[in-house]
Design an enzyme around this catalytic site. Structure first.
Site, PDB file in Angstrom:
ATOM      1  N   ARG A   1       0.882  -1.571   0.045  1.00 46.90           N
ATOM      2  CA  ARG A   1      -0.110   0.148   0.159  1.00 46.90           C
ATOM      3  C   ARG A   1       0.880   1.279  -0.009  1.00 46.90           C
ATOM      4  NH1 ARG A   1      -2.182   0.840   5.460  1.00 46.90           N
ATOM      5  NH2 ARG A   1      -1.175   2.820   6.009  1.00 46.90           N
TER       6      ARG A   1
ATOM      7  N   HIS B   1      -3.519   4.831   5.310  1.00 48.98           N
ATOM      8  CA  HIS B   1      -5.160   3.916   4.660  1.00 48.98           C
ATOM      9  C   HIS B   1      -5.719   4.251   4.310  1.00 48.98           C
ATOM     10  CE1 HIS B   1      -7.391   0.357   5.980  1.00 48.98           C
ATOM     11  NE2 HIS B   1      -8.154   1.636   7.650  1.00 48.98           N
TER      12      HIS B   1
ATOM     13  N   TYR C   1       4.160   5.985  11.353  1.00 49.37           N
ATOM     14  CA  TYR C   1       4.319   4.282  12.122  1.00 49.37           C
ATOM     15  C   TYR C   1       4.643   3.614  11.005  1.00 49.37           C
ATOM     16  CZ  TYR C   1       0.206   3.598   8.896  1.00 49.37           C
ATOM     17  OH  TYR C   1      -1.311   3.787   7.761  1.00 49.37           O
TER      18      TYR C   1
END
Length: 351
Positions: free
Chosen positions: A252, A256, A265
């Protein structure tokens, strides 16, 4: 267990064939179809992010980096099959035939965005994690009882494999040998949690052992590996041989969702070594004589025009009916909800 599930790959990062047995199965039509659809959903994806930043679209889940996984798998479907997507699988549903304008409407919170074309079996995107997996098994069970050749595919991320629905869906499909393919896109993160912190298994494909079904691990950024392995799983299901679990290892690229900040993160340079799936296909096209500059430019113009037309169609849609918030939920509307509806309509009337 990882050595029992080697990564299947047909082209490498430089676009060269590493499995010559597929050379005769790859033709110009397949190459062009893969390129067109991958470019099309990338163009859609980038436009959607821009629209969200401009306040013209709601919170959006980007898919860039996962084009090969979504297009390669959905191109192998037949028109009467069933698709059960998550919130990040609009690339697969658009490739399968859902309109881009309807997809934009979904990301604007419109119920009309859940409506699929009459000739396609596409469920609304599942936002609750893994709930679509038992649904796909149920649809496959219905098709088996009807005696059709139709199959179902359930798309899900790595985080879904930690949910009970995943195990229940695979167990049910295994017991009844249902024509369903469980297609996992392992993009490395379950929202902000890296895969090594949400499961102790070396692979997702190995989870198939528990249900005595085939498990396949493949390079999810290799559109050919995805297409041919998924088609093989579909043929397996149509022949009455039951389900398959596919793990497509991908990445990805972005956040998100547009409400997420991955820099909090994910290490800054993580994923930089991964070659973009569209670039890999372009390299293959140049290496093997499929590259046609005029066709490429025409395809870029075509996909851009399609996306812009979809935006225009979405923004011309009539305003939503506020009564939809209250209606069509209960067979008989509870008194409390009826009072809320009356009060809200009265408020609107005073504006």
């Amino acid at each position: 267990m990882e050595h029992n599930y080697p990564m299947k790959r047909i082209i490498d990062n430089q676009g060269f064939l590493v499995d010559a047995s597929f050379e005769d199965q790859i033709d110009e039509q397949l190459v062009n179809d893969l390129y067109y659809h991958m470019l099309r959903i990338r163009t859609f994806d980038r436009k959607a992010i821009n629209l969200q930043r401009q306040g013209r679209l709601g919170t959006y889940a980007p898919l860039e980096g996962q084009e090969a996984a979504q297009v390669g798998s959905s191109l192998a479907l037949s028109p009467a099959d069933w698709v059960f997507p998550t919130y990040r699988d609009h690339g697969a549903t658009i490739t399968f035939g859902k309109g881009m304008a309807r997809t934009f409407l979904y990301w604007n919170g419109r119920v009309e965005g859940c409506v699929a074309p009459a000739n396609r079996n596409i469920f609304p995107p599942a936002v609750p994690i893994a709930t679509q997996i038992p649904h796909a098994a149920g649809a496959a069970w219905a098709e088996k009882k009807r005696g059709t050749q139709n199959i179902a595919i359930a798309y899900f991320g790595d985080g879904a494999t930690s949910e009970g629905d995943f195990h229940e869906g695979l167990n049910f499909a295994s017991v009844f040998q249902l024509p369903v393919v469980f297609f996992n896109q392992n993009n490395g993160y379950a929202i902000s949690v890296p895969i090594e912190k949400q499961m102790n298994s070396a692979t997702i494909a190995q989870k198939s052992v528990s249900y005595d079904i085939p498990g396949v691990r493949l390079d999810g950024n290799d559109c050919f590996a995805v297409y041919f392995e998924t088609k093989k799983a579909f043929d397996h299901a149509r022949s009455g041989n039951g389900p398959t679990l596919i793990e497509a290892v991908t990445w990805r690229k972005g956040a998100h969702t547009t409400a997420d900040d991955p820099s909090k993160y994910r290490p800054e340079k993580q994923g930089e070594h991964i070659v973009d799936p569209l670039i890999r296909l372009e390299l293959f096209m140049k290496n093997y004589g499929y590259w046609n500059e005029d066709w490429i430019q025409a395809t870029k113009e075509k996909t851009s025009s399609e996306v812009e037309a979809a935006v225009e169609e979405m923004e011309k849609f009539p305003p939503p009916n506020v009564e939809d918030v209250f209606d069509h939920v209960y067979a008989e509307m509870p008194a409390q909800l009826a009072d809320q509806k009356e009060a809200y309509l009265d408020y609107l009337g005073r504006q």
